[in-house]
Motif scaffolding. Structure first.
Motif, short mmCIF file in Angstrom:
data_model
loop_
_atom_site.label_atom_id
_atom_site.label_comp_id
_atom_site.label_asym_id
_atom_site.label_seq_id
_atom_site.Cartn_x
_atom_site.Cartn_y
_atom_site.Cartn_z
N ALA A 68 74.31 46.55 49.44
CA ALA A 68 75.67 46.98 49.81
C ALA A 68 75.79 47.20 51.31
N GLY A 69 76.99 46.98 51.83
CA GLY A 69 77.28 47.21 53.24
C GLY A 69 77.31 45.93 54.04
N PRO A 70 76.59 45.90 55.16
CA PRO A 70 76.61 44.71 56.02
C PRO A 70 75.74 43.60 55.46
N ALA A 71 75.67 42.49 56.17
CA ALA A 71 74.73 41.42 55.82
C ALA A 71 73.33 42.02 55.83
N ARG A 72 72.49 41.57 54.90
CA ARG A 72 71.15 42.14 54.76
C ARG A 72 70.08 41.09 55.00
N LEU A 73 69.04 41.49 55.73
CA LEU A 73 67.89 40.64 56.00
C LEU A 73 66.72 41.12 55.16
N ALA A 74 66.10 40.20 54.42
CA ALA A 74 64.88 40.53 53.67
C ALA A 74 63.71 40.45 54.64
N ILE A 75 63.03 41.54 54.81
CA ILE A 75 61.91 41.60 55.76
C ILE A 75 60.78 40.67 55.32
N ARG A 78 62.72 36.73 55.35
CA ARG A 78 63.85 36.46 56.26
C ARG A 78 65.08 35.92 55.52
N GLY A 79 65.13 36.07 54.19
CA GLY A 79 66.31 35.66 53.44
C GLY A 79 67.50 36.52 53.86
N LEU A 80 68.69 35.95 53.80
CA LEU A 80 69.92 36.63 54.19
C LEU A 80 70.77 36.85 52.94
N THR A 81 71.37 38.04 52.83
CA THR A 81 72.22 38.36 51.68
C THR A 81 73.59 38.80 52.14
N PHE A 82 74.62 38.16 51.58
CA PHE A 82 76.02 38.55 51.73
C PHE A 82 76.45 39.02 50.33
N PRO A 97 65.47 26.26 57.82
CA PRO A 97 66.12 27.57 57.94
C PRO A 97 67.29 27.54 58.93
N VAL A 98 68.29 28.38 58.63
CA VAL A 98 69.54 28.41 59.40
C VAL A 98 69.76 29.78 60.04
N PRO A 99 70.45 29.82 61.18
CA PRO A 99 70.81 31.11 61.77
C PRO A 99 72.00 31.72 61.03
N GLY A 100 72.18 33.03 61.18
CA GLY A 100 73.33 33.64 60.52
C GLY A 100 73.47 35.13 60.76
N LEU A 101 72.38 35.82 61.05
CA LEU A 101 72.46 37.27 61.16
C LEU A 101 72.68 37.74 62.59
N ASP A 102 71.88 37.24 63.50
CA ASP A 102 71.95 37.75 64.87
C ASP A 102 72.78 36.84 65.76
N PRO A 103 73.52 37.42 66.71
CA PRO A 103 74.40 36.61 67.56
C PRO A 103 73.66 35.63 68.47
N LEU A 104 72.41 35.89 68.76
CA LEU A 104 71.64 34.97 69.61
C LEU A 104 71.04 33.82 68.79
N LYS A 108 66.01 32.77 61.85
CA LYS A 108 66.41 31.67 60.96
C LYS A 108 66.09 32.05 59.52
N HIS A 109 67.00 31.73 58.62
CA HIS A 109 66.91 32.14 57.23
C HIS A 109 66.63 30.95 56.31
N PRO A 110 65.59 31.06 55.48
CA PRO A 110 65.28 29.96 54.55
C PRO A 110 66.20 29.96 53.33
N GLU A 111 66.92 31.06 53.13
CA GLU A 111 67.82 31.14 51.97
C GLU A 111 68.96 32.11 52.28
N LEU A 112 70.05 31.94 51.53
CA LEU A 112 71.22 32.80 51.63
C LEU A 112 71.68 33.12 50.21
N THR A 113 71.89 34.41 49.93
CA THR A 113 72.43 34.83 48.65
C THR A 113 73.86 35.30 48.86
N VAL A 114 74.79 34.79 48.03
CA VAL A 114 76.21 35.13 48.13
C VAL A 114 76.72 35.53 46.75
#
Length: 131
Positions: A68-75, A78-82, A97-104, A108-114
């Motif tokens: 819950a809350g903001p986008a989450r990074l799996a330590i 490096r998976g990203l969760t929305f 892997p794709v960028p998505g969490l940090d503005p710079l 890079k994230h190997p997966e995204l959960t939505v």
């Protein structure tokens, strides 16, 4: 192919916890079309070619404190969760892997959960041979 947009399924608790981060029904969606996968979650965005999608699978349930809350990074990987609910969503795996969490764009994230409303349709669309 026309773009198909998938709104997120907001649980009331998740809605309250994500709103301070700019995540609202208007700013959270996944879109598939024109050879691209685009995901927006408030200020966070992921865009990649559909050819970079290796697979997609319906997953869940998810723990509230971990999603819950903001986008989450799996330590661990490096998976990203929305996430906007803890019931069901789609884990999208990428070839590269794709960028998505940090503005710079350094992480890079190997997966995204939505957690979109029509998770079955999104998973099927991302795994079909016609995409």
């Amino acid at each position: 192919m026309d773009a198909e947009r998938f709104p997120f399924a907001f649980d009331p608790t998740y809605r309250r916890m994500s709103r301070p981060f700019g995540v609202t029904p208007e700013s959270a969606w996944v879109e598939v079309g024109g050879g691209l996968l685009k995901a927006r979650f408030g200020p966070w965005r992921v865009t990649t070619a559909l050819t970079n999608v290796r697979g997609a699978e319906v997953t869940g349930p998810y723990a509230l404190l971990k999603t819950a809350g903001p986008a989450r990074l799996a330590i661990t990987d490096r998976g990203l969760t929305f996430a906007t609910n803890g019931r069901r969503g789609v884990r999208i795996d990428f070839r590269t892997p794709v960028p998505g969490l940090d503005p710079l764009r350094l992480i890079k994230h190997p997966e995204l959960t939505v957690t979109v409303e029509d998770y079955d349709r999104l998973a099927k669309l991302l795994t079909s041979d016609t995409r």
